[in-house]
Design a protein around this motif. Sequence first.
Motif, short mmCIF file in Angstrom:
data_model
loop_
_atom_site.label_atom_id
_atom_site.label_comp_id
_atom_site.label_asym_id
_atom_site.label_seq_id
_atom_site.Cartn_x
_atom_site.Cartn_y
_atom_site.Cartn_z
N ILE A 58 0.84 -1.19 0.00
CA ILE A 58 0.00 0.00 0.00
C ILE A 58 0.88 1.25 0.00
O ILE A 58 0.57 2.24 -0.65
CB ILE A 58 -0.97 -0.04 1.20
N LEU A 59 2.01 1.18 0.70
CA LEU A 59 2.90 2.34 0.70
C LEU A 59 3.58 2.52 -0.67
O LEU A 59 3.87 3.65 -1.07
CB LEU A 59 3.93 2.24 1.82
N ALA A 60 3.82 1.43 -1.37
CA ALA A 60 4.35 1.56 -2.73
C ALA A 60 3.31 2.26 -3.60
O ALA A 60 3.63 3.17 -4.38
CB ALA A 60 4.70 0.19 -3.31
N PHE A 62 1.18 4.25 -2.48
CA PHE A 62 1.17 5.63 -1.98
C PHE A 62 2.23 6.47 -2.69
O PHE A 62 1.95 7.59 -3.14
CB PHE A 62 1.40 5.64 -0.46
#
Lengths: 326, 263, 259
Positions: A58-60, A62
């Motif tokens: 999910i941070l990727a 992001f």
Amino acid sequence: MVIASAFSPLTPQLHIPDGFLSTAVTLVFWLITIAFVSIAARRLQHDFDERLAPLMGILAAFIFAAQMINFPVAGGTSGHLLGGALATIILGPWAAILVMTAVIGAQAILFQDGGLLVMGANIFNMGILTALIGFGLYRSAAGRSRRTKLLVAGAAAWLSVMAGALSTSLQLWLSGTSTLNIVMPAMLGVHALIGVGEALITAGALAFIMQTRPDLLSDAEVTQRGGRAWIVVGAVITLAVILLAPLASANPDGLERVAEDYGFINAGLDSPYQILPDYTIPLLGETSLSTIIAGAIGAVVVAGLVILLAQFLRKSASSDQQLATD
Amino acid sequence: MQTSAFDRYQAGDSAIHRLDPRVKVIITVLFVLSNVLIPDGAWLGFVLALTMILIITNWAGLAWDFVLKRSLIVLPFALAAVTVIFAVPGVALASIHIGPWTLTPTDAGLIRFISILVRSLLSVQMAILLTATTPFPDLIHALRHLRLPQPLVATLSFMYRYLAVLSDETTRLLRARRARSAQQPGMHSGGPLLWRARVAGNMVGQLFLRSLERGDRVYKAMLARGYTGHLYTLNPHVMQRHDWLMAALALAVLAAIQILSRL
Amino acid sequence: MPIIHPDASTQAIQQRLAETAAAPTLRVERLDYTYPDGHKALSDVSLDIQEGEKVALVGPNGAGKSTLILNLNGIFRGEGRVEVAGMTVEKQNLPVVRALVGLVFQNPDDQLFSPTVFEDVAFGPLHMGLPETEVYARVQEALAQVGMSDYVQRLSYHLSMGEKKRIAIATVLAMHPKILILDEPSSGLDPRSRRQLINLLRKLPLTMLVSTHDMLMVKDLFPRMVIMDEGRIVADGPTASLFDDTDLLEAHGLERPHC
């Protein structure tokens, strides 16, 4: 078509497409990148809990989405984010390397933004170098005031872009694709500007996070993500950028001569492609084979150094943690 | 549809679409490698590589210019290579005077520049074919089977799932900013530079915190369905006879290209 | 997603699932829960749900409904006792409990975390250690139950909100739960999708606990209603009679549905 706007004319300059780097340069940077990424993968598998699997993805996504956020600077240009420095400050260097690898990989596979074979070099320029320099510098500000931290973070973001641009120019030059005296000042000049946008957004985002969720960026959190040795890593790369960039820009012939003297390249531009002679019978002639093997040996040495460095960093991180718990 | 921007996949049922994704990934990478190995000015090799692209395009049921048009995205980067036209020693083609400088394009330089550009175009064309004929989830499976580290594959998988979700969220943030920033004629909208940068920074920060919270919710949803730290999935791909045949054929063609471009 | 085939440790879940008794489907006894930051979200919550019951859980935002739900399959661990089909929710039982309690989250984008519908519906069965053929069968069966059989190979982000909600339900149906727990299932749906969802819930022959603000759906679908406020259960009884108690509804910020 939201995505198309994410890649304004300013971004792709660090995403090298296939065909622009020689086989030797491609190979060497793949080996370096593989070394870093596999260390990152192993460390994350051991040290972190299972909630990391969805979080990293999910941070990727992001970082991908954050690259869409821009702000008008002047004359129709806009500032926006590459994200490497921000990722390493909020996630720590190893997680950031993995996240940026996923981002750069997906950009290449999904959007052909950056090549497949040269992905190793792209990951090195935009994911690894930025993670090392970004975290190293930010780590040095641990325990300082909020203001200092934000200033250092901004500087780290700017330098991370410059380091990426520097490394990209060197790769293009070593591949015989560009002449150093033109590509280096051009790359560094453009990215000195792009870097300002990077610095401002990175510092702005961190200021927001510090205000809303100070726990995420507390000194304890940051020191836990990496020990003091990272400061040395950050300082070394910073020094390299600061010394190498003006030297090469002002006196590219000098760098070229040094490279020739030490046999990095044989004789100016056309030589790297001598690696692949067009006169021999199929497959690789003796000279080319030996060059590739030499390149491979060089890369293995670098990879070995990286692994040693990683172990050193890990030890120093755990001793730091011990100090904190004592 | 907004999300279609993420999906370059062109649904179809051709032999290329059905080919095992592992074979497609490996052939694509080898094709790119083959391009880099074709010597400067070995036009025969480049023409053969282009023929291979066109045959696969046709086989996959795509329009013949499908990849050609899309591959033009590498052109801006060509700027980085322009200098070789003047730098490689060779027969001078002309002499251009710009102020105090004199530029001398050479034949060897031009050949080198065009070769770099053609290599790049051909490579990106094959990459486009790969994404156009393979759904990304299948590519992720293929990468796992090709021994990419598990944390990286998991990251790619979750990233792909949440790309559209987060970019929609970002679009909403951007729209809200636009709705609130009025612009006076002849003036910059949104206040001084630092202020504008700060607004952008706040948006990034906000997006990050939301992503963090989403990560937590997704983790809970995974726990609720029995996740304990290992990710299991079925393996729908098994190499068939025609996968091996296609792989062998492609390898033979690539070898032939290398030999012919060195004659 | 990475490929690791289920091993012996997950197969044990199967055996234990078979051993679960026909006790009350859900029993909560004197449950307290305090968040790590000290906020007390649940106090002295007790609740029994028998097999086949369909129960609505209502109350204002922040009443503790979601916290209670997360306690029911051990994602949060409070003080007190939670039992599912006679099995206590505690660490060594968690893998089994999570198969027994089908939890559907409010936002289907959180629930559907895999790239394709197939992978998402197969996630639960795979983590229960079911053999490959059984996993395929369960995916087909679960998608058929929610009327989405044609969606197996679809990508999750291409779906509409209503479709996502139904597939989210399928992801837990594939685990053959004893009780289905849904958090705000009708929120964010247009009238037609909401109607389809209500019909689906009516049709499913399962014990259900549904947290919702949709009083019309409560009246329509749930014979029994539990009202929560400030971390406590303040009323529990037949929906019809609770709806007649205007003072009670008003005291907890609820409205009686018109029509």
